[in-house]
Design a protein around this motif. Sequence first.
Motif, PDB file in Angstrom:
ATOM      1  N   LYS A   1      35.155  51.764  23.394  1.00  6.91           N
ATOM      2  CA  LYS A   1      35.726  50.536  22.835  1.00  6.91           C
ATOM      3  C   LYS A   1      37.181  50.725  22.418  1.00  6.91           C
ATOM      4  N   ARG A   2      37.472  51.842  21.777  1.00  5.52           N
ATOM      5  CA  ARG A   2      38.803  52.045  21.194  1.00  5.52           C
ATOM      6  C   ARG A   2      39.799  52.656  22.160  1.00  5.52           C
ATOM      7  N   VAL A   3      39.300  53.414  23.136  1.00  6.04           N
ATOM      8  CA  VAL A   3      40.219  54.116  24.047  1.00  6.04           C
ATOM      9  C   VAL A   3      40.095  53.623  25.485  1.00  6.04           C
ATOM     10  N   TRP A   4      38.892  53.723  26.056  1.00  5.44           N
ATOM     11  CA  TRP A   4      38.721  53.473  27.483  1.00  5.44           C
ATOM     12  C   TRP A   4      39.006  52.032  27.889  1.00  5.44           C
ATOM     13  N   LYS A   5      38.387  51.079  27.218  1.00  4.75           N
ATOM     14  CA  LYS A   5      38.548  49.679  27.607  1.00  4.75           C
ATOM     15  C   LYS A   5      40.006  49.219  27.512  1.00  4.75           C
ATOM     16  N   PRO A   6      40.696  49.459  26.390  1.00  4.85           N
ATOM     17  CA  PRO A   6      42.114  49.068  26.328  1.00  4.85           C
ATOM     18  C   PRO A   6      42.969  49.782  27.378  1.00  4.85           C
TER      19      PRO A   6
ATOM     20  N   VAL B   1      44.229  49.390  38.266  1.00  4.72           N
ATOM     21  CA  VAL B   1      42.817  49.742  38.084  1.00  4.72           C
ATOM     22  C   VAL B   1      42.023  48.494  37.698  1.00  4.72           C
ATOM     23  N   PRO B   2      40.895  48.218  38.369  1.00  7.19           N
ATOM     24  CA  PRO B   2      40.072  47.049  38.023  1.00  7.19           C
ATOM     25  C   PRO B   2      39.640  47.072  36.561  1.00  7.19           C
ATOM     26  N   ASP B   3      39.668  45.906  35.915  1.00  2.26           N
ATOM     27  CA  ASP B   3      39.343  45.826  34.492  1.00  2.26           C
ATOM     28  C   ASP B   3      37.907  46.217  34.174  1.00  2.26           C
ATOM     29  N   ASN B   4      37.010  46.113  35.168  1.00  5.88           N
ATOM     30  CA  ASN B   4      35.600  46.437  34.914  1.00  5.88           C
ATOM     31  C   ASN B   4      35.255  47.887  35.260  1.00  5.88           C
ATOM     32  N   THR B   5      36.270  48.716  35.435  1.00  2.00           N
ATOM     33  CA  THR B   5      36.032  50.131  35.728  1.00  2.00           C
ATOM     34  C   THR B   5      35.405  50.816  34.526  1.00  2.00           C
ATOM     35  N   ARG B   6      34.263  51.476  34.741  1.00  4.11           N
ATOM     36  CA  ARG B   6      33.584  52.212  33.674  1.00  4.11           C
ATOM     37  C   ARG B   6      33.989  53.682  33.723  1.00  4.11           C
TER      38      ARG B   6
ATOM     39  N   ARG C   1      36.107  66.230  15.383  1.00  2.00           N
ATOM     40  CA  ARG C   1      34.661  66.032  15.389  1.00  2.00           C
ATOM     41  C   ARG C   1      34.201  65.608  16.779  1.00  2.00           C
ATOM     42  N   PRO C   2      32.904  65.714  17.080  1.00  2.00           N
ATOM     43  CA  PRO C   2      32.401  65.281  18.387  1.00  2.00           C
ATOM     44  C   PRO C   2      32.724  63.804  18.634  1.00  2.00           C
ATOM     45  N   ILE C   3      32.954  63.472  19.889  1.00  2.00           N
ATOM     46  CA  ILE C   3      33.315  62.105  20.260  1.00  2.00           C
ATOM     47  C   ILE C   3      32.063  61.273  20.472  1.00  2.00           C
ATOM     48  N   ARG C   4      32.035  60.114  19.827  1.00  2.00           N
ATOM     49  CA  ARG C   4      30.932  59.173  20.025  1.00  2.00           C
ATOM     50  C   ARG C   4      31.251  58.274  21.215  1.00  2.00           C
TER      51      ARG C   4
END
Length: 237
Positions: free
Chosen positions: A159-164, A172-177, A150-153
């Motif tokens: 929250k579930r993939v990028w931040k962890p 890599v800096p923890d505040n990297t968006r 399904r399309p990615i929200r």
Amino acid sequence: VRSIAALLSSLSLAAVEDERIKKSFMPNRLTLPRAKADERIFLDPHQVDDLVDAAEDRDKALICTAAWTGLRWGELVGLKRECLDLDKATIEVREALVDVAGNLYLSPPKTPGSRRVVRLREQNVAMLKHHVATYPPGQDTLVFTTDLRRPIRDDNWRKRVWKPLVESVPTVPDNTRFHDLRHTHVALCIQAGMNLKSIQTRLGHSSIRVTGDRYAHLLQVVEDRDMASLDALGSPS
């Protein structure tokens, strides 16, 4: 808040000019919060590789493509299989996935210049070939989808993939968006010697001025390199 105030001011001014209202509905003096300092993060190629290596297999191609094409989040998760030509090593940006009040749908890119064709590096092509062979296109033939195809929200994935993921990579800096991968791509293009017009086209900016204004501080590298070349022309052989 600042963006909303600017939009309302533009609407009010347009209404006055169209004689729909006699006087602007925006106050002459409006106290706004201060603009946040620019906190853009630019990763180097090794940091990008570290992120890709640490990511789950399903997410590797998405992250790699973001860093090496500069595509926006919506353009990436709205990418259809028919717009991905791995033989020619190109991505055609035709649509973007947008979230309105919790509903996901595909819409045209944000500006006419956003509709474009972006060339891919060989590493990108290889990774995308693996991705589409391993994870067949899902709903609406989207290249990047969830486990259920399904399309990615945006908020869920971050929250579930990028931040962890970011927090698990020491380099890599923890505040990297995720959006910093777009900024990173600009820095990588400049380091590679790409001209500003080519960078504008890759990013889908409405004008070269937008690109120059946003990344002027990075262009010092180009100026230094160009001056060195200019000096070399006048040097005795």
